[in-house]
Design a protein around this motif. Sequence first.
Motif, PDB file in Angstrom:
ATOM      1  N   GLU A 217     -69.774-123.297  34.357  1.00 54.76           N
ATOM      2  CA  GLU A 217     -68.656-123.398  34.920  1.00 54.76           C
ATOM      3  C   GLU A 217     -70.093-125.508  35.217  1.00 54.76           C
ATOM      4  OE1 GLU A 217     -67.780-121.832  38.388  1.00 54.76           O
ATOM      5  OE2 GLU A 217     -66.280-120.774  37.597  1.00 54.76           O
ATOM      6  N   HIS A 218     -68.986-125.760  35.200  1.00 56.50           N
ATOM      7  CA  HIS A 218     -69.282-127.736  35.822  1.00 56.50           C
ATOM      8  C   HIS A 218     -70.078-128.410  34.768  1.00 56.50           C
ATOM      9  CE1 HIS A 218     -68.773-125.930  39.317  1.00 56.50           C
ATOM     10  NE2 HIS A 218     -69.126-125.213  39.674  1.00 56.50           N
ATOM     11  N   PRO A 219     -69.333-128.780  33.363  1.00 55.75           N
ATOM     12  CA  PRO A 219     -68.023-128.882  33.582  1.00 55.75           C
ATOM     13  C   PRO A 219     -68.172-127.084  32.783  1.00 55.75           C
ATOM     14  CG  PRO A 219     -69.084-129.932  31.661  1.00 55.75           C
ATOM     15  CD  PRO A 219     -70.317-129.466  32.793  1.00 55.75           C
ATOM     16  N   ASP A 220     -66.187-126.937  33.321  1.00 58.89           N
ATOM     17  CA  ASP A 220     -65.369-125.870  31.922  1.00 58.89           C
ATOM     18  C   ASP A 220     -66.253-125.317  30.690  1.00 58.89           C
ATOM     19  OD1 ASP A 220     -64.852-122.757  31.617  1.00 58.89           O
ATOM     20  OD2 ASP A 220     -61.863-124.475  32.511  1.00 58.89           O
ATOM     21  N   ARG A 221     -66.776-124.674  30.168  1.00 54.57           N
ATOM     22  CA  ARG A 221     -67.377-124.380  29.500  1.00 54.57           C
ATOM     23  C   ARG A 221     -67.120-122.639  28.814  1.00 54.57           C
ATOM     24  NH1 ARG A 221     -71.629-126.440  32.330  1.00 54.57           N
ATOM     25  NH2 ARG A 221     -73.478-125.455  31.260  1.00 54.57           N
ATOM     26  N   THR A 222     -67.703-123.194  27.684  1.00 55.67           N
ATOM     27  CA  THR A 222     -68.133-121.089  26.873  1.00 55.67           C
ATOM     28  C   THR A 222     -69.242-121.201  25.630  1.00 55.67           C
ATOM     29  OG1 THR A 222     -65.807-120.483  27.848  1.00 55.67           O
ATOM     30  CG2 THR A 222     -67.312-119.049  25.856  1.00 55.67           C
ATOM     31  N   ILE A 223     -69.972-121.225  25.802  1.00 54.12           N
ATOM     32  CA  ILE A 223     -70.865-120.904  24.779  1.00 54.12           C
ATOM     33  C   ILE A 223     -71.370-119.230  23.977  1.00 54.12           C
ATOM     34  CG2 ILE A 223     -73.801-121.035  24.561  1.00 54.12           C
ATOM     35  CD1 ILE A 223     -72.453-123.565  26.758  1.00 54.12           C
ATOM     36  N   PHE A 224     -70.572-119.839  22.524  1.00 54.75           N
ATOM     37  CA  PHE A 224     -70.644-118.623  21.795  1.00 54.75           C
ATOM     38  C   PHE A 224     -71.967-118.284  21.025  1.00 54.75           C
ATOM     39  CE2 PHE A 224     -66.737-120.323  22.335  1.00 54.75           C
ATOM     40  CZ  PHE A 224     -65.430-119.642  22.664  1.00 54.75           C
ATOM     41  N   THR A 225     -72.007-117.557  21.230  1.00 57.12           N
ATOM     42  CA  THR A 225     -73.636-117.681  20.072  1.00 57.12           C
ATOM     43  C   THR A 225     -72.908-116.298  19.714  1.00 57.12           C
ATOM     44  OG1 THR A 225     -74.832-117.496  22.044  1.00 57.12           O
ATOM     45  CG2 THR A 225     -76.537-116.640  20.053  1.00 57.12           C
ATOM     46  N   TYR A 226     -73.187-117.277  17.730  1.00 52.73           N
ATOM     47  CA  TYR A 226     -72.197-116.168  16.735  1.00 52.73           C
ATOM     48  C   TYR A 226     -73.364-115.381  15.865  1.00 52.73           C
ATOM     49  CZ  TYR A 226     -67.679-118.724  17.384  1.00 52.73           C
ATOM     50  OH  TYR A 226     -66.308-119.361  18.058  1.00 52.73           O
ATOM     51  N   TYR A 227     -73.224-114.749  15.277  1.00 55.29           N
ATOM     52  CA  TYR A 227     -74.411-113.651  14.787  1.00 55.29           C
ATOM     53  C   TYR A 227     -73.745-113.447  13.549  1.00 55.29           C
ATOM     54  CZ  TYR A 227     -77.126-113.048  18.693  1.00 55.29           C
ATOM     55  OH  TYR A 227     -77.433-113.017  19.517  1.00 55.29           O
ATOM     56  N   GLU A 228     -74.030-113.557  12.218  1.00 53.42           N
ATOM     57  CA  GLU A 228     -73.770-112.686  11.174  1.00 53.42           C
ATOM     58  C   GLU A 228     -73.084-111.305  10.781  1.00 53.42           C
ATOM     59  OE1 GLU A 228     -75.086-114.872   7.326  1.00 53.42           O
ATOM     60  OE2 GLU A 228     -76.660-115.421   8.478  1.00 53.42           O
ATOM     61  N   VAL A 229     -73.086-110.506  10.634  1.00 55.57           N
ATOM     62  CA  VAL A 229     -72.870-109.240  10.533  1.00 55.57           C
ATOM     63  C   VAL A 229     -73.205-108.730   8.993  1.00 55.57           C
ATOM     64  CG1 VAL A 229     -71.326-106.463   9.917  1.00 55.57           C
ATOM     65  CG2 VAL A 229     -70.860-109.040  12.047  1.00 55.57           C
ATOM     66  N   LEU A 230     -74.308-108.467   9.052  1.00 57.87           N
ATOM     67  CA  LEU A 230     -75.332-108.144   7.827  1.00 57.87           C
ATOM     68  C   LEU A 230     -75.005-106.406   7.086  1.00 57.87           C
ATOM     69  CD1 LEU A 230     -78.968-110.015   8.561  1.00 57.87           C
ATOM     70  CD2 LEU A 230     -76.444-110.730   6.912  1.00 57.87           C
TER      71      LEU A 230
ATOM     72  N   ALA B 111     -79.143 -90.186   8.818  1.00 59.14           N
ATOM     73  CA  ALA B 111     -79.171 -90.890   8.636  1.00 59.14           C
ATOM     74  C   ALA B 111     -78.410 -90.920   7.171  1.00 59.14           C
ATOM     75  CB  ALA B 111     -80.759 -90.054   7.552  1.00 59.14           C
ATOM     76  N   ASP B 112     -77.520 -90.924   6.856  1.00 58.84           N
ATOM     77  CA  ASP B 112     -75.934 -91.102   6.126  1.00 58.84           C
ATOM     78  C   ASP B 112     -75.581 -92.584   6.408  1.00 58.84           C
ATOM     79  OD1 ASP B 112     -75.564 -89.574   7.414  1.00 58.84           O
ATOM     80  OD2 ASP B 112     -74.163 -88.165   6.376  1.00 58.84           O
ATOM     81  N   ILE B 113     -75.835 -92.546   8.230  1.00 61.80           N
ATOM     82  CA  ILE B 113     -75.068 -94.139   8.699  1.00 61.80           C
ATOM     83  C   ILE B 113     -75.631 -94.863   7.763  1.00 61.80           C
ATOM     84  CG2 ILE B 113     -73.923 -94.676  10.192  1.00 61.80           C
ATOM     85  CD1 ILE B 113     -73.971 -91.898  11.719  1.00 61.80           C
ATOM     86  N   PRO B 114     -74.247 -95.532   7.739  1.00 63.73           N
ATOM     87  CA  PRO B 114     -75.084 -97.128   6.946  1.00 63.73           C
ATOM     88  C   PRO B 114     -75.901 -97.933   8.265  1.00 63.73           C
ATOM     89  CG  PRO B 114     -72.870 -96.940   5.964  1.00 63.73           C
ATOM     90  CD  PRO B 114     -73.395 -95.842   7.256  1.00 63.73           C
ATOM     91  N   ARG B 115     -76.537 -99.195   8.088  1.00 64.25           N
ATOM     92  CA  ARG B 115     -77.037 -99.595   8.874  1.00 64.25           C
ATOM     93  C   ARG B 115     -76.253-101.295   8.890  1.00 64.25           C
ATOM     94  NH1 ARG B 115     -83.112-100.766   9.733  1.00 64.25           N
ATOM     95  NH2 ARG B 115     -82.693-101.583   7.784  1.00 64.25           N
ATOM     96  N   VAL B 116     -76.359-101.487   9.578  1.00 66.15           N
ATOM     97  CA  VAL B 116     -75.500-102.728   9.896  1.00 66.15           C
ATOM     98  C   VAL B 116     -75.869-103.848  10.777  1.00 66.15           C
ATOM     99  CG1 VAL B 116     -73.494-103.965  10.650  1.00 66.15           C
ATOM    100  CG2 VAL B 116     -73.296-101.663  10.443  1.00 66.15           C
TER     101      VAL B 116
END
Lengths: 217, 150
Positions: free
Chosen positions: A204-217, A62-67
Amino acid sequence: MKTFIESRNGSPTDDRSMNRRTFLSAAAGAGAAWCTLAAGARAEEAAPAGTPVAAFYGGPEADIPRVGLRWAFSAAVFFADRIMIPSPTPRGYTSVAGGEVWGPRLQGRVLPHSGADYFKTTFSTYYLFQAADGALIFIHNRGTFRRFRAPPEPGHPLEPAPTTLGPQSPSWLRFRATPVFTAPTGAHDWMNRTVFVANCERQEHPDRTIFTYYEVL
Amino acid sequence: MQDFVVPQTDKALGEVRLEYAFQLQARYDPPQLSRTPKGELRYQDIASGEVRGERLRATVYPNSGGQYDTVRSDRIRDVDAHFILKAENGEWIYLEHVGYRRPDGYYRAIAYIDASTQGAYDWLNNTTFVVTAKESADQRQVDFYYYVAN
Protein backbone atom coordinates in the motif's frame (compact mmCIF):
# COMPACT_ATOMS: atom_id res chain seq x y z
CA MET A 1 14.37 6.67 -10.28
CA LYS A 2 10.72 7.54 -10.63
CA THR A 3 7.98 5.15 -11.51
CA PHE A 4 5.71 5.29 -14.51
CA ILE A 5 2.66 5.76 -12.40
CA GLU A 6 0.23 8.24 -13.86
CA SER A 7 -2.49 10.31 -12.34
CA ARG A 8 -5.99 9.03 -12.96
CA ASN A 9 -6.78 11.44 -15.75
CA GLY A 10 -3.52 13.18 -16.33
CA SER A 11 -0.27 12.60 -18.06
CA PRO A 12 2.68 10.60 -16.76
CA THR A 13 4.52 11.95 -13.76
CA ASP A 14 7.69 10.48 -15.14
CA ASP A 15 9.97 11.17 -18.06
CA ARG A 16 9.18 7.73 -19.56
CA SER A 17 12.87 7.04 -19.96
CA MET A 18 13.74 3.40 -20.40
CA ASN A 19 17.11 3.44 -18.68
CA ARG A 20 17.54 0.63 -16.21
CA ARG A 21 20.11 -0.05 -13.62
CA THR A 22 22.73 -2.55 -14.60
CA PHE A 23 21.84 -5.93 -13.38
CA LEU A 24 24.23 -7.21 -10.76
CA SER A 25 22.76 -10.46 -9.58
CA ALA A 26 26.04 -12.34 -10.01
CA ALA A 27 28.09 -9.76 -8.15
CA ALA A 28 25.60 -9.70 -5.32
CA GLY A 29 25.76 -13.47 -4.95
CA ALA A 30 22.44 -14.66 -6.26
CA GLY A 31 22.88 -17.94 -4.40
CA ALA A 32 22.11 -16.19 -1.15
CA ALA A 33 18.52 -15.77 -2.28
CA TRP A 34 18.05 -19.50 -1.98
CA CYS A 35 19.59 -20.17 1.39
CA THR A 36 16.20 -20.94 2.91
CA LEU A 37 15.09 -23.63 0.48
CA ALA A 38 12.37 -25.98 1.65
CA ALA A 39 13.33 -29.52 2.54
CA GLY A 40 13.14 -31.62 -0.59
CA ALA A 41 14.48 -28.83 -2.74
CA ARG A 42 18.09 -28.30 -3.52
CA ALA A 43 19.94 -25.68 -5.42
CA GLU A 44 21.58 -26.68 -8.65
CA GLU A 45 25.27 -26.58 -9.25
CA ALA A 46 26.79 -23.14 -9.74
CA ALA A 47 25.10 -21.40 -12.68
CA PRO A 48 26.94 -19.14 -15.13
CA ALA A 49 27.66 -15.66 -13.82
CA GLY A 50 24.56 -13.50 -13.89
CA THR A 51 22.10 -16.39 -13.89
CA PRO A 52 20.02 -16.79 -10.76
CA VAL A 53 20.29 -20.16 -9.09
CA ALA A 54 17.45 -22.56 -9.83
CA ALA A 55 15.74 -24.54 -7.08
CA PHE A 56 14.59 -28.04 -7.97
CA TYR A 57 11.81 -29.92 -6.27
CA GLY A 58 10.96 -33.62 -6.34
CA GLY A 59 8.53 -36.15 -4.97
CA PRO A 60 8.76 -39.00 -2.49
CA GLU A 61 9.68 -41.53 -5.18
CA ALA A 62 12.74 -41.31 -7.38
CA ASP A 63 10.76 -41.75 -10.62
CA ILE A 64 8.80 -38.53 -10.06
CA PRO A 65 10.35 -35.94 -12.39
CA ARG A 66 11.78 -32.93 -10.65
CA VAL A 67 10.63 -29.42 -11.46
CA GLY A 68 12.80 -26.32 -11.16
CA LEU A 69 12.03 -22.68 -10.52
CA ARG A 70 14.38 -19.87 -11.46
CA TRP A 71 13.77 -16.18 -10.91
CA ALA A 72 13.25 -14.51 -14.28
CA PHE A 73 12.14 -10.96 -13.42
CA SER A 74 9.96 -8.93 -11.10
CA ALA A 75 7.24 -6.38 -11.71
CA ALA A 76 5.68 -3.70 -9.58
CA VAL A 77 2.18 -2.96 -10.88
CA PHE A 78 0.29 0.10 -9.70
CA PHE A 79 -3.47 0.03 -9.60
CA ALA A 80 -5.90 2.92 -9.82
CA ASP A 81 -9.68 2.51 -10.18
CA ARG A 82 -11.52 -0.28 -8.40
CA ILE A 83 -15.05 -0.93 -9.64
CA MET A 84 -17.41 -3.85 -9.01
CA ILE A 85 -20.17 -4.67 -11.48
CA PRO A 86 -22.96 -6.62 -9.75
CA SER A 87 -23.46 -9.07 -12.62
CA PRO A 88 -24.77 -12.62 -11.91
CA THR A 89 -21.23 -13.57 -10.94
CA PRO A 90 -19.84 -10.19 -9.90
CA ARG A 91 -17.24 -8.74 -12.24
CA GLY A 92 -14.51 -6.55 -10.87
CA TYR A 93 -12.42 -3.95 -12.63
CA THR A 94 -9.11 -2.73 -11.26
CA SER A 95 -7.23 -0.59 -13.71
CA VAL A 96 -3.48 -0.90 -14.25
CA ALA A 97 -1.93 2.58 -14.01
CA GLY A 98 1.67 1.61 -14.74
CA GLY A 99 4.73 0.08 -13.15
CA GLU A 100 8.25 -1.23 -13.44
CA VAL A 101 9.79 -4.48 -14.66
CA TRP A 102 13.28 -5.50 -13.59
CA GLY A 103 15.37 -8.64 -13.23
CA PRO A 104 17.82 -10.90 -14.98
CA ARG A 105 15.73 -11.80 -18.05
CA LEU A 106 13.48 -8.78 -18.65
CA GLN A 107 13.69 -5.08 -17.94
CA GLY A 108 11.18 -2.40 -18.86
CA ARG A 109 7.94 -0.97 -17.64
CA VAL A 110 4.25 -1.65 -17.41
CA LEU A 111 2.69 0.23 -20.29
CA PRO A 112 0.55 2.88 -18.54
CA HIS A 113 -3.22 2.36 -18.78
CA SER A 114 -2.73 -0.72 -20.95
CA GLY A 115 -5.32 -2.83 -19.18
CA ALA A 116 -6.81 -4.02 -15.94
CA ASP A 117 -7.78 -6.88 -13.74
CA TYR A 118 -11.25 -7.97 -14.83
CA PHE A 119 -11.78 -10.00 -11.68
CA LYS A 120 -14.43 -12.73 -11.61
CA THR A 121 -14.22 -14.99 -8.54
CA THR A 122 -10.46 -14.80 -9.01
CA PHE A 123 -8.25 -12.37 -10.80
CA SER A 124 -7.81 -12.31 -14.57
CA THR A 125 -5.62 -9.46 -15.62
CA TYR A 126 -4.78 -8.22 -19.11
CA TYR A 127 -2.18 -5.54 -19.86
CA LEU A 128 1.16 -4.92 -21.56
CA PHE A 129 4.78 -4.74 -20.63
CA GLN A 130 7.08 -2.56 -22.68
CA ALA A 131 10.58 -4.00 -22.62
CA ALA A 132 13.64 -1.74 -22.52
CA ASP A 133 14.13 -2.45 -26.26
CA GLY A 134 10.63 -1.16 -26.96
CA ALA A 135 8.98 -4.55 -27.51
CA LEU A 136 5.36 -4.82 -26.41
CA ILE A 137 4.63 -7.98 -24.45
CA PHE A 138 1.06 -8.94 -23.68
CA ILE A 139 0.35 -10.55 -20.32
CA HIS A 140 -2.74 -12.46 -19.34
CA ASN A 141 -2.39 -13.17 -15.67
CA ARG A 142 -4.59 -15.59 -13.79
CA GLY A 143 -3.99 -17.04 -10.39
CA THR A 144 -5.13 -17.91 -6.93
CA PHE A 145 -5.11 -16.60 -3.43
CA ARG A 146 -6.05 -18.25 -0.18
CA ARG A 147 -5.47 -17.44 3.44
CA PHE A 148 -4.05 -20.00 5.86
CA ARG A 149 -3.31 -20.09 9.55
CA ALA A 150 0.46 -20.22 9.01
CA PRO A 151 3.04 -20.69 6.23
CA PRO A 152 3.58 -24.25 5.00
CA GLU A 153 5.90 -26.72 6.62
CA PRO A 154 6.99 -29.72 4.58
CA GLY A 155 4.73 -32.70 5.10
CA HIS A 156 2.04 -30.79 7.00
CA PRO A 157 -1.13 -29.79 5.15
CA LEU A 158 -1.90 -26.09 5.36
CA GLU A 159 -4.64 -25.19 7.80
CA PRO A 160 -7.34 -22.79 6.63
CA ALA A 161 -7.40 -19.46 8.39
CA PRO A 162 -10.30 -18.92 10.80
CA THR A 163 -13.34 -17.54 8.97
CA THR A 164 -13.60 -14.57 11.32
CA LEU A 165 -10.23 -12.97 10.98
CA GLY A 166 -9.42 -10.11 13.31
CA PRO A 167 -6.76 -7.57 12.42
CA GLN A 168 -4.40 -9.23 14.91
CA SER A 169 -5.06 -12.85 13.85
CA PRO A 170 -1.89 -14.52 12.62
CA SER A 171 -2.36 -15.74 9.08
CA TRP A 172 -0.51 -16.30 5.85
CA LEU A 173 -1.80 -15.30 2.43
CA ARG A 174 -0.76 -17.51 -0.45
CA PHE A 175 -1.12 -15.33 -3.55
CA ARG A 176 0.17 -16.88 -6.76
CA ALA A 177 -0.06 -15.73 -10.36
CA THR A 178 0.34 -17.77 -13.53
CA PRO A 179 0.91 -15.52 -16.53
CA VAL A 180 0.70 -16.40 -20.18
CA PHE A 181 2.80 -14.04 -22.27
CA THR A 182 2.57 -13.16 -25.93
CA ALA A 183 5.86 -11.63 -26.99
CA PRO A 184 7.24 -10.62 -30.39
CA THR A 185 9.59 -13.10 -32.04
CA GLY A 186 13.20 -12.21 -31.35
CA ALA A 187 14.87 -11.57 -28.02
CA HIS A 188 11.72 -12.18 -25.97
CA ASP A 189 10.50 -15.27 -27.83
CA TRP A 190 11.47 -17.51 -24.88
CA MET A 191 8.46 -16.05 -23.03
CA ASN A 192 6.16 -17.64 -25.63
CA ARG A 193 7.34 -21.14 -24.73
CA THR A 194 7.95 -20.96 -20.96
CA VAL A 195 5.57 -21.63 -18.10
CA PHE A 196 5.80 -19.13 -15.24
CA VAL A 197 4.58 -18.92 -11.68
CA ALA A 198 4.79 -15.85 -9.48
CA ASN A 199 4.80 -14.88 -5.86
CA CYS A 200 2.56 -11.82 -5.44
CA GLU A 201 2.55 -9.38 -2.62
CA ARG A 202 0.05 -6.54 -2.13
CA GLN A 203 1.59 -3.33 -0.86
CA GLU A 204 0.00 0.00 0.00
CA HIS A 205 0.86 3.69 -0.25
CA PRO A 206 0.64 3.61 -3.20
CA ASP A 207 -1.61 0.63 -3.97
CA ARG A 208 0.54 -1.87 -5.85
CA THR A 209 1.42 -5.53 -6.21
CA ILE A 210 4.95 -6.85 -6.46
CA PHE A 211 5.16 -9.92 -8.70
CA THR A 212 8.23 -12.15 -8.51
CA TYR A 213 8.15 -14.25 -11.67
CA TYR A 214 9.82 -17.65 -11.85
CA GLU A 215 10.46 -19.70 -14.95
CA VAL A 216 9.28 -23.28 -14.56
CA LEU A 217 12.23 -25.44 -15.64
CA MET B 1 -0.55 11.21 -7.22
CA GLN B 2 2.72 10.84 -5.45
CA ASP B 3 6.02 9.86 -6.96
CA PHE B 4 7.21 6.57 -5.65
CA VAL B 5 10.55 4.88 -6.17
CA VAL B 6 10.20 1.15 -6.75
CA PRO B 7 12.91 -0.54 -4.71
CA GLN B 8 14.38 -2.71 -7.45
CA THR B 9 16.36 -5.67 -6.23
CA ASP B 10 19.10 -7.84 -7.59
CA LYS B 11 17.58 -10.99 -6.18
CA ALA B 12 14.16 -12.58 -5.99
CA LEU B 13 12.28 -11.27 -2.98
CA GLY B 14 9.03 -13.21 -2.95
CA GLU B 15 9.46 -16.96 -2.79
CA VAL B 16 7.54 -19.79 -4.41
CA ARG B 17 8.18 -23.31 -3.14
CA LEU B 18 6.85 -26.40 -4.82
CA GLU B 19 5.42 -29.33 -2.91
CA TYR B 20 4.68 -32.57 -4.73
CA ALA B 21 1.00 -33.51 -4.47
CA PHE B 22 -0.10 -36.32 -6.82
CA GLN B 23 0.27 -37.87 -10.25
CA LEU B 24 -2.14 -38.74 -13.04
CA GLN B 25 -1.54 -41.55 -15.50
CA ALA B 26 -3.78 -40.70 -18.41
CA ARG B 27 -4.61 -42.62 -21.56
CA TYR B 28 -5.76 -40.87 -24.70
CA ASP B 29 -7.23 -41.76 -28.03
CA PRO B 30 -4.96 -40.98 -30.99
CA PRO B 31 -4.62 -37.25 -31.68
CA GLN B 32 -6.70 -35.78 -34.49
CA LEU B 33 -5.08 -32.88 -36.32
CA SER B 34 -6.87 -30.22 -38.35
CA ARG B 35 -5.30 -27.30 -40.13
CA THR B 36 -6.74 -23.94 -39.07
CA PRO B 37 -5.83 -20.28 -39.61
CA LYS B 38 -4.35 -20.27 -36.08
CA GLY B 39 -2.15 -23.34 -36.57
CA GLU B 40 -3.12 -26.95 -36.20
CA LEU B 41 -5.92 -27.90 -33.84
CA ARG B 42 -4.78 -31.04 -32.07
CA TYR B 43 -7.71 -32.73 -30.37
CA GLN B 44 -7.16 -35.76 -28.21
CA ASP B 45 -9.94 -37.44 -26.25
CA ILE B 46 -9.01 -38.51 -22.70
CA ALA B 47 -10.10 -42.13 -22.47
CA SER B 48 -9.21 -42.99 -18.88
CA GLY B 49 -6.72 -42.40 -16.12
CA GLU B 50 -5.89 -42.79 -12.45
CA VAL B 51 -4.77 -40.21 -9.90
CA ARG B 52 -2.49 -41.39 -7.11
CA GLY B 53 -1.39 -39.30 -4.17
CA GLU B 54 -1.64 -39.12 -0.41
CA ARG B 55 -4.39 -36.52 -0.51
CA LEU B 56 -6.20 -37.42 -3.73
CA ARG B 57 -7.27 -40.72 -5.20
CA ALA B 58 -9.47 -40.48 -8.25
CA THR B 59 -10.11 -41.73 -11.76
CA VAL B 60 -10.65 -39.79 -14.94
CA TYR B 61 -14.32 -39.72 -15.83
CA PRO B 62 -14.02 -41.44 -19.23
CA ASN B 63 -14.43 -39.20 -22.27
CA SER B 64 -15.06 -36.16 -20.09
CA GLY B 65 -12.86 -34.00 -22.30
CA GLY B 66 -9.23 -34.02 -23.28
CA GLN B 67 -6.65 -31.91 -25.01
CA TYR B 68 -7.54 -29.06 -27.33
CA ASP B 69 -3.98 -28.03 -28.13
CA THR B 70 -2.80 -25.70 -30.87
CA VAL B 71 0.32 -26.72 -32.78
CA ARG B 72 2.07 -23.48 -33.61
CA SER B 73 4.26 -22.65 -36.57
CA ASP B 74 7.34 -23.23 -34.36
CA ARG B 75 6.02 -26.77 -33.65
CA ILE B 76 5.41 -25.95 -29.99
CA ARG B 77 2.02 -27.01 -28.67
CA ASP B 78 -0.07 -24.56 -26.68
CA VAL B 79 -1.62 -26.97 -24.22
CA ASP B 80 -5.29 -26.48 -23.39
CA ALA B 81 -6.85 -29.39 -21.52
CA HIS B 82 -10.16 -29.82 -19.74
CA PHE B 83 -11.54 -32.92 -18.08
CA ILE B 84 -13.33 -34.30 -15.02
CA LEU B 85 -12.20 -36.62 -12.25
CA LYS B 86 -14.32 -38.77 -10.00
CA ALA B 87 -12.70 -39.11 -6.59
CA GLU B 88 -12.69 -42.32 -4.57
CA ASN B 89 -15.50 -40.95 -2.40
CA GLY B 90 -17.63 -40.05 -5.42
CA GLU B 91 -16.93 -36.30 -5.53
CA TRP B 92 -16.45 -34.59 -8.87
CA ILE B 93 -13.35 -32.54 -9.68
CA TYR B 94 -12.63 -30.31 -12.69
CA LEU B 95 -9.13 -29.91 -14.11
CA GLU B 96 -7.76 -27.45 -16.60
CA HIS B 97 -4.18 -27.43 -17.94
CA VAL B 98 -2.55 -24.43 -19.62
CA GLY B 99 1.04 -24.78 -20.76
CA TYR B 100 3.55 -25.74 -23.41
CA ARG B 101 4.73 -28.99 -24.89
CA ARG B 102 7.93 -28.38 -26.86
CA PRO B 103 9.77 -30.59 -29.31
CA ASP B 104 12.79 -30.51 -26.97
CA GLY B 105 10.86 -32.54 -24.38
CA TYR B 106 9.77 -29.65 -22.16
CA TYR B 107 6.16 -30.31 -21.18
CA ARG B 108 5.04 -28.04 -18.37
CA ALA B 109 1.68 -26.60 -17.46
CA ILE B 110 -0.30 -24.85 -14.79
CA ALA B 111 -3.32 -26.76 -13.49
CA TYR B 112 -6.44 -24.99 -12.26
CA ILE B 113 -8.69 -27.27 -10.24
CA ASP B 114 -12.23 -26.91 -8.91
CA ALA B 115 -13.63 -29.21 -6.23
CA SER B 116 -16.55 -29.07 -3.82
CA THR B 117 -16.01 -26.54 -1.04
CA GLN B 118 -18.10 -28.85 1.21
CA GLY B 119 -16.19 -32.02 0.41
CA ALA B 120 -12.94 -33.76 1.18
CA TYR B 121 -10.97 -32.02 -1.57
CA ASP B 122 -11.57 -28.35 -0.81
CA TRP B 123 -7.79 -28.02 -0.42
CA LEU B 124 -7.55 -28.18 -4.23
CA ASN B 125 -9.49 -24.92 -4.60
CA ASN B 126 -7.66 -21.63 -4.90
CA THR B 127 -4.43 -23.53 -5.29
CA THR B 128 -1.95 -23.10 -8.11
CA PHE B 129 -0.44 -26.34 -9.41
CA VAL B 130 2.73 -26.58 -11.46
CA VAL B 131 2.65 -29.67 -13.66
CA THR B 132 5.38 -31.59 -15.43
CA ALA B 133 4.44 -34.31 -17.91
CA LYS B 134 5.98 -37.28 -19.66
CA GLU B 135 4.43 -38.34 -22.94
CA SER B 136 4.85 -41.82 -24.46
CA ALA B 137 6.33 -42.09 -27.94
CA ASP B 138 2.90 -42.72 -29.49
CA GLN B 139 1.43 -39.82 -27.43
CA ARG B 140 -1.31 -42.14 -26.15
CA GLN B 141 -0.12 -42.18 -22.53
CA VAL B 142 0.80 -39.12 -20.54
CA ASP B 143 1.96 -39.08 -16.92
CA PHE B 144 1.29 -35.76 -15.21
CA TYR B 145 2.97 -34.80 -11.93
CA TYR B 146 1.36 -32.04 -9.89
CA TYR B 147 3.18 -29.77 -7.48
CA VAL B 148 1.46 -27.18 -5.27
CA ALA B 149 2.99 -23.72 -5.69
CA ASN B 150 3.27 -22.71 -2.04
